[in-house]
Design a protein around this motif. Structure first.
Motif, short mmCIF file in Angstrom:
data_model
loop_
_atom_site.label_atom_id
_atom_site.label_comp_id
_atom_site.label_asym_id
_atom_site.label_seq_id
_atom_site.Cartn_x
_atom_site.Cartn_y
_atom_site.Cartn_z
N LEU A 1 0.81 -1.22 0.00
CA LEU A 1 0.00 0.00 0.00
C LEU A 1 0.84 1.27 0.00
CD1 LEU A 1 -3.01 -0.88 2.31
CD2 LEU A 1 -3.00 -0.52 -0.15
N ASP A 2 2.01 1.23 0.64
CA ASP A 2 2.86 2.42 0.63
C ASP A 2 3.33 2.75 -0.80
OD1 ASP A 2 4.35 0.04 0.73
OD2 ASP A 2 6.12 1.07 1.56
N ARG A 3 3.66 1.71 -1.58
CA ARG A 3 4.09 1.93 -2.97
C ARG A 3 2.92 2.32 -3.86
NH1 ARG A 3 8.37 3.90 -3.25
NH2 ARG A 3 8.48 3.38 -5.45
N VAL A 4 1.74 1.75 -3.60
CA VAL A 4 0.55 2.14 -4.35
C VAL A 4 0.27 3.62 -4.11
CG1 VAL A 4 -1.95 1.84 -4.54
CG2 VAL A 4 -0.48 -0.16 -4.41
N ASP A 5 0.32 4.04 -2.84
CA ASP A 5 0.08 5.44 -2.51
C ASP A 5 1.13 6.34 -3.15
OD1 ASP A 5 -2.17 4.74 -1.06
OD2 ASP A 5 -1.10 4.69 0.87
N TYR A 6 2.39 5.88 -3.19
CA TYR A 6 3.44 6.67 -3.84
C TYR A 6 3.10 6.89 -5.31
CZ TYR A 6 7.69 7.67 -6.39
OH TYR A 6 8.60 8.22 -7.26
N TRP A 7 2.79 5.81 -6.02
CA TRP A 7 2.52 5.93 -7.46
C TRP A 7 1.27 6.78 -7.72
CZ3 TRP A 7 5.92 5.44 -11.04
CH2 TRP A 7 7.01 4.60 -10.85
N LEU A 8 0.26 6.63 -6.88
CA LEU A 8 -0.92 7.48 -7.05
C LEU A 8 -0.58 8.94 -6.75
CD1 LEU A 8 -3.65 5.20 -5.43
CD2 LEU A 8 -3.23 5.60 -7.86
N GLY A 9 0.33 9.15 -5.80
CA GLY A 9 0.75 10.51 -5.45
C GLY A 9 1.54 11.20 -6.54
N VAL A 10 2.29 10.44 -7.35
CA VAL A 10 3.08 11.07 -8.42
C VAL A 10 2.31 11.12 -9.74
CG1 VAL A 10 5.31 10.52 -7.39
CG2 VAL A 10 4.28 8.91 -9.01
N GLY A 11 1.02 10.73 -9.69
CA GLY A 11 0.20 10.92 -10.88
C GLY A 11 -0.16 9.68 -11.67
N ALA A 12 0.16 8.50 -11.19
CA ALA A 12 -0.20 7.28 -11.91
C ALA A 12 -1.72 7.09 -11.83
CB ALA A 12 0.50 6.08 -11.30
N ASP B 1 -9.50 -0.61 -3.57
CA ASP B 1 -10.57 -0.24 -2.65
C ASP B 1 -11.04 -1.45 -1.84
OD1 ASP B 1 -10.41 2.33 -3.61
OD2 ASP B 1 -12.15 2.14 -4.96
N GLY B 2 -11.17 -2.60 -2.49
CA GLY B 2 -11.58 -3.82 -1.79
C GLY B 2 -10.55 -4.29 -0.79
N TYR B 3 -9.27 -4.14 -1.13
CA TYR B 3 -8.19 -4.54 -0.22
C TYR B 3 -8.20 -3.66 1.03
CZ TYR B 3 -3.52 -5.90 1.34
OH TYR B 3 -2.46 -6.39 2.07
N LYS B 4 -8.40 -2.37 0.84
CA LYS B 4 -8.45 -1.46 1.99
C LYS B 4 -9.67 -1.73 2.86
CE LYS B 4 -5.77 2.29 -0.03
NZ LYS B 4 -5.78 3.68 -0.53
N ALA B 5 -10.76 -2.20 2.24
CA ALA B 5 -11.99 -2.49 2.98
C ALA B 5 -11.96 -3.88 3.62
CB ALA B 5 -13.19 -2.38 2.05
#
Length: 135
Positions: free
Chosen positions: A53-64, A75-79
């Protein structure tokens, strides 16, 4: 460079296994990628998903941009909709242990009990019984 979080298929025919990768939008589906951020095994119910999740958040943060399916998986994983590899392995260990205990129990029931004492021998017809010999 435009980056997208998407699925990369691997596994055998009719036995899919997917990697969730951050890849350039121009590279092919199963081609080159920047980083693998997770996996999903859809052959189990519930699906077995592992995400960094930290890497997913990183990539989403840089615009992926995630694809629709990857967004749904995140979303399902977080839920808590999916099970992790560690939990799935623990579930399999417990199931295997219960199966082995059941098999051992079934073997114990099927096997005849060993004799606890030597069988009693009847005296021969031509030999007098012990009571008659003393009289």
């Amino acid at each position: 460079m435009s980056v997208r979080l998407r699925l990369q298929r691997s596994g055998a025919k009719k036995r899919p296994f997917y990697r969730i990768v951050a890849a350039d939008i121009r590279s092919p589906r199963d081609g080159r990628y920047c980083e693998q951020v997770g996996t999903i095994d859809p052959m189990h119910e519930p699906n077995v998903v592992d995400l960094k999740l930290d890497r997913v958040d990183y990539w989403l943060g840089v615009g992926a941009q995630p694809t629709d399916r990857v967004k749904h998986i995140i979303d399902g994983y977080k839920a808590g909709k999916y099970i992790s590899n560690a939990a799935f392995a623990e579930h399999n260990r417990a199931r295997r242990k219960a199966s082995q205990e059941g098999a051992l129990l079934a073997k114990a029931v099927e096997m005849p009990a060993a004799p606890t004492s030597a069988p009693v021998q009847e005296p021969a017809a031509d030999e007098p019984a012990a009571d008659e010999a003393e009289a």
